[in-house]
Design an enzyme around this catalytic site. Structure first.
Site, PDB file in Angstrom:
ATOM      1  CD  GLU A 107     -17.229 -28.082   4.321  1.00 31.78           C
ATOM      2  OE1 GLU A 107     -18.162 -27.263   4.395  1.00 31.78           O
ATOM      3  OE2 GLU A 107     -17.155 -29.083   5.044  1.00 31.78           O
ATOM      4  CD  GLU A 127     -16.594 -24.078   7.603  1.00 35.75           C
ATOM      5  OE1 GLU A 127     -15.371 -23.858   7.752  1.00 35.75           O
ATOM      6  OE2 GLU A 127     -17.088 -24.429   6.520  1.00 35.75           O
TER       7      GLU A 127
END
Ligand code: NAD
Length: 695
Positions: A107, A127
């Site tokens: 990210e 995730e």
């Protein structure tokens, strides 16, 4: 502060500035890193840098957020704040990726204006596997870069190599040679490009097709059973396609916050950290060394021996299968080949890789010669003590002194097997699970005489051939089978009192089990359990009657269920009649049993046995048990395992329920274990037990 190493180092190569995350080995984005990045961006702006390269120290870019900071009050600056600063920076920021860029690490890279990567670097958003969604813009930025492919990457959580990322379009260049130099050169060359404001932030995604999206989402989440995080990922990515960037970020944040606090995510993290813990052997002396193993010999090329040999060859370890006859040997080798060929056929294995693996696998019927050349022997012949003792006596004579001898027995005593040799200190159990080339779990069994070399060797070789080795003590069934074995009496009672096989399996599968216990019995073969009961002189009225009716499971196309030619299971009228008839004969009044009771009566006997296993020193820690179930028994990791289940319920409730079912069903085995009594009284939990214990 004087003398302290900064977590982000700031270097300058002319007008290109380099910010290096210095939180090796995995460069998690802990508070100090976040603050360092923010300061670095500001400083580079003040100094009028032309471009900024963001790179990781050591072997990785960044493995993402610091998970140990989850659930604690968050210290500023937050990840979104840092990412905003990067993205809004007038000076282009180029991420230079090597090793892993995962989760928050990717990210971070996505918030940069461009990404260059070393060949083979792994990039992804895992995730979902920890039970939540990327929470710092990943679900909004990635779709803006690569469209629908983002859905697959985010919902599966599987990382891809940088070359594939480049093809998909979220890595701008794969660069050769020294990454930092290459990244600086790339940044200098491209500094004038139109990065500002980043394309992915402002652009709307063209051509969103709701029906296509739903279809893809359905396919991707089909196997997630009761797990919530894949659905959260779908909703977050959908927002990237349908809403503004800011609104999409809000959707992502809501999903993240809800999921990260939820029980499933806690369970997944419990297993994630547990797997790291469980392979550590607390009382192994620091100087304990594994033998050097360059040649593995597997005795027996049947179901298990073949799978074990494949695991070795799959991981580059030369292996020889020893069989009793040429015919059995060829059959065993052919089974391995057929297995590999299936993977080639489905595209999961290249022909070249197949040939490499096949070349590492040899077979022989010359026991003494092969064993004489072995650095480690794993025995996987029939489950029979007399046979095993005879083989171990022969192994002891044929193997070089100092060579570790392991048995894959699933029920027999390692001590008794070891007693057939002059080297009991070098005998251990290495209990693989079927199919052994697939299942990750390896229960290594410590005999009363097993020495540190034997244990270190079983552990190291286990890891090397792709397994997750958990050391356990020597007892009947070790950990996993001993605990699942305890479900049997309650399942029998449930069937008599009101359930049918499909009721029990439905509840367990809704809980998330890969397969319910009765369907699993059919898969393994009901004759196996029947043989064990016969040997032990125990009875199971329903199971015995089903076997007596010639229903041995899938192999006879009928067991607890009927099976069609595609092995699809269907409820069986015959089994229903057997059960109703038995209940009547045994004068059991049938009643409607609710799902919660089914769940508790299947799981609590296992929990109780798990507690006894801890009392007896058969496992070091409660989490080892959970890791065993998550990796070898189809237990959904998002439920955290049986001991996690108990902790969630609270041990006082566990104690009370066990006592209630013990009384109500007359099952003495359900009398709460002493450890449960103690923890319930103290308000303790399995997770908080002082430990690790001894094995
Ligand atoms: P299997 O019957 O498929 O294979 C046993 C093989 O051993 C046969 O091919 C046989 O020819 C060979 N063999 C017998 N005596 C031999 C000797 N003296 N020298 C060389 N080879 C010999 O059995 P399996 O299912 O692979 O089980 C093997 C062991 O693994 C057993 O101890 C079993 O309890 C254990 N185990 C089995 C499973 C499972 O699910 N099948 C799981 C874990 C552990």
């Amino acid at each position: 502060m004087a003398g302290e190493q900064p977590f982000v180092e700031h270097a300058r190569d002319g007008d290109v500035h380099v910010l290096r995350i210095a939180n090796a080995p995995v460069n998690t984005l802990r508070t100090e890193v976040r603050a360092g990045l923010l300061d670095g961006i500001k400083a580079a702006a003040r100094e009028g840098a032309r471009a900024i390269v963001l790179i990781g120290s050591g072997r990785n870019f960044s493995a993402g957020a610091e998970m140990t900071e989850f659930g604690k009050p968050r210290k500023p600056p937050s990840l979104p704040e840092v990412f905003d600063a990067i993205e809004q920076s007038k000076i282009p920021v180029v991420a230079a990726i090597h090793g892993n860029a995962l989760g928050g690490g990717l990210e971070l890279a996505l918030a940069c204006h461009a990404r260059v990567a070393a060949p083979g670097a792994q990039v992804g958003l895992p995730e979902v596997k920890r039970g939540f969604v990327p929470g710092a813009g990943g679900t909004q930025r990635l779709p803006r870069l690569i469209g629908m492919e983002a859905l697959r990457l985010i919902v599966s959580g599987d990382p891809v190599p940088s070359e594939e990322a480049a093809k998909l379009g979220f890595v701008d260049a794969v660069v050769q040679g020294d990454l930092e130099h290459a990244a600086i050169a790339w940044a200098r060359q491209h500094a004038g490009d139109k990065f500002v404001l980043a394309k992915h932030r402002t652009d709307r995604i063209a051509g969103y097709d709701a029906a296509k999206f739903d279809e893809a989402a359905k396919k991707l989440t089909a196997r997630s059973r009761g797990q919530d995080s894949p659905k959260g990922c779908v909703e977050s990515v959908r927002a990237a396609f349908t809403q503004s960037f800011e609104d999409g970020l809000n959707v992502e944040r809501e999903q993240f916050t809800r999921l990260v606090q939820g029980e499933q995510s806690q369970a997944l993290r419990h297993i994630f950290f547990g797997e790291r813990e469980a392979v550590r052997i607390p009382d192994l002396p620091a100087d304990a060394k594994s033998a050097t193993v360059n040649k593995l010999v597997v005795i027996g090329g049947g179901t298990m021996g073949g799978g074990i040999a494949m695991s070795a060859a799959n991981n580059g370890l030369p292996v020889t299968i020893v069989e009793t006859s040429e015919e059995a040997l060829q059959k065993g080798l052919a089974r391995c080949e057929a297995n590999w060929q299936r993977s080639v056929g489905s595209g999961r294995l290249t022909q070249a890789e197949y040939e490499k693996r096949r070349a590492l696998l040899t077979g022989t019927t010359d026991f003494d010669k092969a064993v004489g050349e072995a650095d480690l022997v794993i025995e996987a012949v029939y489950e029979n003590m007399a046979v095993k003792k005879e083989i171990f006596a022969r192994l002891d004579k044929a193997a070089r002194p100092g060579v570790v001898l392991a048995s894959n027995t699933s029920t027999l005593s390692i001590d008794e097997i070891a007693s057939a040799t002059q080297r009991p200190e070098l005998v251990v159990g290495m209990h693989f699970f079927s199919p052994a080339n697939v299942m990750r779990l390896l229960e290594n069994v410590k005999g009363s005489k097993s020495n540190p070399t034997a244990i270190a060797t079983a552990t190291e070789v286990g890891k090397r051939i792709g397994k997750l080795p958990v050391l356990v003590g020597n007892c009947d069934g070790f950990v996993g089978n001993r605990m699942t074995g305890k479900r049997g009496p309650q399942i029998e009672k449930l069937l008599l009192e009101g359930c049918l096989p499909q009721d029990i399996d439905r509840v367990m599968e809704a809980y998330g089990m890969a397969m319910g216990p009765l369907a699993t019995g059919d898969l393994a073969g009901l004759d196996i359990g029947a043989a064990v009961r016969k040997a032990r002189g125990t009875v199971a009225p329903v199971a015995d009657a089903v076997v007596a009716a010639g229903r041995l499971g899938q192999k006879t196309s009928k067991g607890y269920y009927d099976y069609d030619e595609n092995r699809k299971r269907m409820p069986s009228k015959e089994v229903e009649a057997i059960i109703l008839d038995l209940a009547e004969k045994m004068q059991v009044r049938r009643r409607k049993i609710d799902d919660q009771e089914i769940l508790e009566r299947v799981l609590l006997p296992m929990v109780n046995e798990g507690a006894r296993i801890l009392e007896e020193g058969i496992a070091y820690r409660a989490v080892d048990i959970d890791v065993i179930f998550a990796n070898g028994f189809g237990w959904p990791a998002f439920r955290g395992g049986p001991m996690f289940f108990a902790d969630r319920l609270g041990l006082k409730a566990v104690r009370d329920k066990l006592a209630h079912y013990a009384e109500a069903t007359g099952d003495r085995n359900l009398q709460p274990a002493a450890l449960i009594e103690t923890l319930a009284k103290e308000g303790g939990s399995f997770a908080a037990m002082k430990g690790p214990g001894k094995v």
